[in-house]
Design a protein around this motif. Sequence first.
Motif: not given
Length: 80
Positions: A5-9, A23, A64, A66, A72-74
């Motif tokens: 449960q962490q934000p990623v690009t 990440w 992942i 979106h 927002r991606w996580w």
Amino acid sequence: MKAVQQPVTVSLTPAGTPGRLVWAGQAYAIQGVLDQWRYGGRWWLGEVPRDCYLVQAGELVAEIHHEAGPDRWWLARVQD
């Protein structure tokens, strides 16, 4: 799978599928989408629908998510 449960690009391929994941400062090239599905969200709790992908990125197998509205991606989970 372990919850993260962490934000990623995430960068998309020309076909619109995830192609690269960043990440914790580490970039992972996504070799393939193993599964994908649409989660409708628990509307009664204010959740919005989201697209979910299970991806293979080298040794990393990750789930992942979106959300299109806020774009927002996580990273939801990784294989442990």
